[in-house]
Design an enzyme around this catalytic site. Sequence first.
Site, PDB file in Angstrom:
ATOM      1  N   CYS A   2       0.816  -1.211   0.000  1.00  0.00           N
ATOM      2  CA  CYS A   2       0.000   0.000   0.000  1.00  0.00           C
ATOM      3  C   CYS A   2       0.846   1.255   0.000  1.00  0.00           C
ATOM      4  O   CYS A   2       2.000   1.266   0.405  1.00  0.00           O
ATOM      5  CB  CYS A   2      -0.913   0.005   1.223  1.00  0.00           C
ATOM      6  SG  CYS A   2      -1.730  -1.564   1.527  1.00  0.00           S
ATOM      7  N   ARG A  27       4.058  -0.061  -5.889  1.00  0.00           N
ATOM      8  CA  ARG A  27       3.981  -0.881  -4.690  1.00  0.00           C
ATOM      9  C   ARG A  27       2.881  -1.931  -4.781  1.00  0.00           C
ATOM     10  O   ARG A  27       2.853  -2.863  -3.984  1.00  0.00           O
ATOM     11  CB  ARG A  27       3.751   0.011  -3.464  1.00  0.00           C
ATOM     12  CG  ARG A  27       4.891   0.966  -3.195  1.00  0.00           C
ATOM     13  CD  ARG A  27       4.585   1.910  -2.065  1.00  0.00           C
ATOM     14  NE  ARG A  27       4.576   1.236  -0.778  1.00  0.00           N
ATOM     15  CZ  ARG A  27       5.646   1.076  -0.007  1.00  0.00           C
ATOM     16  NH1 ARG A  27       6.816   1.527  -0.408  1.00  0.00           N
ATOM     17  NH2 ARG A  27       5.554   0.475   1.153  1.00  0.00           N
ATOM     18  N   TRP A  76      -3.840  -2.517  -0.975  1.00  0.00           N
ATOM     19  CA  TRP A  76      -3.801  -3.925  -1.385  1.00  0.00           C
ATOM     20  C   TRP A  76      -4.564  -4.706  -0.330  1.00  0.00           C
ATOM     21  O   TRP A  76      -4.219  -4.699   0.842  1.00  0.00           O
ATOM     22  CB  TRP A  76      -2.365  -4.422  -1.507  1.00  0.00           C
ATOM     23  CG  TRP A  76      -2.278  -5.904  -1.729  1.00  0.00           C
ATOM     24  CD1 TRP A  76      -1.866  -6.835  -0.847  1.00  0.00           C
ATOM     25  CD2 TRP A  76      -2.657  -6.610  -2.908  1.00  0.00           C
ATOM     26  NE1 TRP A  76      -1.942  -8.093  -1.397  1.00  0.00           N
ATOM     27  CE2 TRP A  76      -2.427  -7.981  -2.659  1.00  0.00           C
ATOM     28  CE3 TRP A  76      -3.164  -6.215  -4.150  1.00  0.00           C
ATOM     29  CZ2 TRP A  76      -2.687  -8.952  -3.624  1.00  0.00           C
ATOM     30  CZ3 TRP A  76      -3.420  -7.197  -5.102  1.00  0.00           C
ATOM     31  CH2 TRP A  76      -3.183  -8.539  -4.831  1.00  0.00           C
ATOM     32  N   ASN A 101      -1.286   1.443   6.333  1.00  0.00           N
ATOM     33  CA  ASN A 101      -0.564   0.296   5.777  1.00  0.00           C
ATOM     34  C   ASN A 101      -0.255  -0.672   6.910  1.00  0.00           C
ATOM     35  O   ASN A 101       0.056  -0.239   8.021  1.00  0.00           O
ATOM     36  CB  ASN A 101       0.761   0.725   5.141  1.00  0.00           C
ATOM     37  CG  ASN A 101       0.567   1.573   3.906  1.00  0.00           C
ATOM     38  OD1 ASN A 101      -0.529   1.684   3.381  1.00  0.00           O
ATOM     39  ND2 ASN A 101       1.641   2.183   3.448  1.00  0.00           N
ATOM     40  N   GLY A 102      -0.292  -1.958   6.614  1.00  0.00           N
ATOM     41  CA  GLY A 102       0.075  -2.934   7.634  1.00  0.00           C
ATOM     42  C   GLY A 102      -1.091  -3.752   8.121  1.00  0.00           C
ATOM     43  O   GLY A 102      -2.156  -3.799   7.487  1.00  0.00           O
ATOM     44  N   GLU A 484      21.845 -20.221 -10.341  1.00  0.00           N
ATOM     45  CA  GLU A 484      21.413 -18.860 -10.646  1.00  0.00           C
ATOM     46  C   GLU A 484      22.575 -18.017 -11.164  1.00  0.00           C
ATOM     47  O   GLU A 484      22.409 -17.204 -12.075  1.00  0.00           O
ATOM     48  CB  GLU A 484      20.796 -18.230  -9.394  1.00  0.00           C
ATOM     49  CG  GLU A 484      20.380 -16.770  -9.533  1.00  0.00           C
ATOM     50  CD  GLU A 484      19.315 -16.520 -10.587  1.00  0.00           C
ATOM     51  OE1 GLU A 484      19.100 -15.342 -10.938  1.00  0.00           O
ATOM     52  OE2 GLU A 484      18.691 -17.492 -11.079  1.00  0.00           O
ATOM     53  N   LYS A 488      22.604 -16.149 -14.809  1.00  0.00           N
ATOM     54  CA  LYS A 488      22.836 -14.720 -14.991  1.00  0.00           C
ATOM     55  C   LYS A 488      23.951 -14.473 -16.012  1.00  0.00           C
ATOM     56  O   LYS A 488      23.842 -13.598 -16.864  1.00  0.00           O
ATOM     57  CB  LYS A 488      23.212 -14.062 -13.656  1.00  0.00           C
ATOM     58  CG  LYS A 488      22.059 -13.853 -12.710  1.00  0.00           C
ATOM     59  CD  LYS A 488      21.107 -12.801 -13.242  1.00  0.00           C
ATOM     60  CE  LYS A 488      19.730 -12.968 -12.630  1.00  0.00           C
ATOM     61  NZ  LYS A 488      18.946 -14.068 -13.187  1.00  0.00           N
ATOM     62  N   GLU A 491      22.743 -15.346 -19.534  1.00  0.00           N
ATOM     63  CA  GLU A 491      21.666 -14.464 -19.998  1.00  0.00           C
ATOM     64  C   GLU A 491      22.193 -13.168 -20.601  1.00  0.00           C
ATOM     65  O   GLU A 491      21.715 -12.737 -21.656  1.00  0.00           O
ATOM     66  CB  GLU A 491      20.741 -14.089 -18.820  1.00  0.00           C
ATOM     67  CG  GLU A 491      19.655 -15.090 -18.491  1.00  0.00           C
ATOM     68  CD  GLU A 491      18.768 -14.586 -17.377  1.00  0.00           C
ATOM     69  OE1 GLU A 491      17.536 -14.671 -17.523  1.00  0.00           O
ATOM     70  OE2 GLU A 491      19.285 -14.105 -16.346  1.00  0.00           O
ATOM     71  N   HIS A 507      31.890 -37.107 -11.939  1.00  0.00           N
ATOM     72  CA  HIS A 507      30.985 -37.932 -12.740  1.00  0.00           C
ATOM     73  C   HIS A 507      30.793 -37.363 -14.147  1.00  0.00           C
ATOM     74  O   HIS A 507      29.793 -37.679 -14.798  1.00  0.00           O
ATOM     75  CB  HIS A 507      29.639 -38.068 -12.030  1.00  0.00           C
ATOM     76  CG  HIS A 507      29.735 -38.777 -10.719  1.00  0.00           C
ATOM     77  ND1 HIS A 507      30.070 -40.107 -10.606  1.00  0.00           N
ATOM     78  CD2 HIS A 507      29.557 -38.328  -9.447  1.00  0.00           C
ATOM     79  CE1 HIS A 507      30.093 -40.459  -9.329  1.00  0.00           C
ATOM     80  NE2 HIS A 507      29.784 -39.390  -8.602  1.00  0.00           N
ATOM     81  N   LYS A 606      11.135  -9.829 -20.527  1.00  0.00           N
ATOM     82  CA  LYS A 606      10.987  -9.739 -19.076  1.00  0.00           C
ATOM     83  C   LYS A 606       9.851 -10.623 -18.584  1.00  0.00           C
ATOM     84  O   LYS A 606       9.977 -11.326 -17.595  1.00  0.00           O
ATOM     85  CB  LYS A 606      10.723  -8.281 -18.672  1.00  0.00           C
ATOM     86  CG  LYS A 606      10.672  -8.059 -17.162  1.00  0.00           C
ATOM     87  CD  LYS A 606      12.008  -8.376 -16.520  1.00  0.00           C
ATOM     88  CE  LYS A 606      12.002  -8.128 -15.040  1.00  0.00           C
ATOM     89  NZ  LYS A 606      13.236  -8.627 -14.389  1.00  0.00           N
TER      90      LYS A 606
END
Length: 611
Positions: A2, A27, A76, A101-102, A484, A488, A491, A507, A606
Amino acid sequence: MCGIIGAVAERDVVPILLEGLKRLEYRGYDSAGIAIIDYQSRSLERLRVVGKVKELENRLKQMSLCSPTGIAHTRWATHGKPTQENAHPQISRDTVAVVHNGIIENYLPLRLELERRGYEFQSDTDTEVIAHYIHYFLQQAKDLATAVYETVQRLEGAYAIGVISATEPQRLLAVRRGGPLVIGVGIGEHFIASDVAALLPVTQRFMFLEEGDIANVQRDKVSIINFAGRPVTRSLHTTQIQADAVERGEYRHYMQKEIFEQPRALQNTLENRIYQGRVLEAAFGPKAKKLLDKIDAVQIIACGTSYHAGLVGRYWLESLAKIPCVVEVASEFRYRQPLAKPQTLVIALSQSGETADTLAAVQEAKRLGFGPVLVICNVAESSLVRVADLVLMTQAGPEIGVASTKAFTTQLLALLMCTVVLGRRHQLSKEMESSIVAAMLTLPNVITQVLTLNEPVKQLAEQIASHDHALFLGRGIHYPIALEGALKLKEISYIHAEAYPAGELKHGPLALVDSEMPVIAVAPNDALQEKLKSNLQEVHARGGQLFIFANHRAIMQPSDYIKIIELGEVNEIISPIVYSVPLQLLAYHVAVIKGTDVDQPRNLAKSVTVE
């Protein structure tokens, strides 16, 4: 998710509030609203819509709202569906308006108490409790600041609050407890917001509220007390960020900017989700307790970088929460005909929330009879979020670079939160939960320190950029981080890179090792370090070039063929998150040296919205 903005000035603040909401849209939200004070009639006027800020703007054009004092909000939904009645600001008896918020943990008993006092509720939100309590105390104290102070003494949870009252039209109250709030300082005017970005068109001077601050904001002054009622002072800061600055700011590429935004992104993802050393399960949605109580297994489905996050999550879920977990690439899950159990929680991971394979896999899981679907995502309005039973939004902010960075680390943090919430239903003790939460809270500072390694990593990149292939190694929970890191590099630099569990070297992959093969190792000081050290010795014995990311140099002695980047001591629980950052920097610098299109690498998008 929020967004909060408020203002008290000598001019009409409605355009300022509207622009602020636009700047907070990243947000995530499902409704928006504004409330102002009519000085002549001493009354509140409010407008709320379900949907985008653009809809609120269109509605405002049809009205004549104008005032020097007001608050606005993008919401939200947590307590109550995304409806106009549940949108903020929430009002009590046409006198008090609140944006929030919260999560208020004890809102139900407070609501029952207020109902006994004669207050009627128009929404399902926990926020309306705040508005009514402030109104209740305002009748007794005749002073808004006192009424707010008395109210927050009764609230439990993590929150940020903005309050105005028709009884005191030139005053704005702001409270921070677990949720971000800043005060913008102008000339004869002051503002509040949940993010500096919302106020850049009107000021570059800010005071940052700290935990437990209650700010009394007027046109010509600001006074702050803490929850104990004692006056406190907060320093005035001047930001160098300009409202019309290019989004990349000082950075050459979006990816670089997003790597360096990770401390803030992690902090934002933590906010409003932690209270008294515990993860608030209400952050997953109002049905969280009911749905999660039945879970005895987890099925994670994702693609690409999100899949690697899921692999890390499996280690946490099984080792900490003691709950079995299966992780599968979404495009394969769809066609495998998996065996479904209604007690299995499906966790779907996606940065965009529009990944076609992941969406289709979620739909297949629902058809097969799996249990509830929890979505971890960075885009609140996405298709994946809309089909979910439970949602935990990451707070990475907009991620423009195709190669995901801050979305990945915030996904990992979200998975660790999931581990805690599920673990407390199995074998995770309160003491262990407190230890995990304490480690999570250190992440923003730890990542800030890791980013100081930018120059040493850049020097490593210069030695790797001339090669056509690279091998990444890791063991245990850090094997997915090696995966990962390899992703990266391939990519954005177009260098062929593969990752293996270090124990698998003998192996097959060991056949590739020679003096022209860079081998990048993730080597934290954990239970598997000695075994990993033996694997690295195998590489060294065959003339391989070793680039090691480690806690310290004890793992091996540096030489012409062994380069070590020291990260220092890192808490084992958060180690996968921490070690992913220097691998992001490595890939970025290699790509820059090679001159590739860092933010938009060839053949990639994206958001992958096709199968």
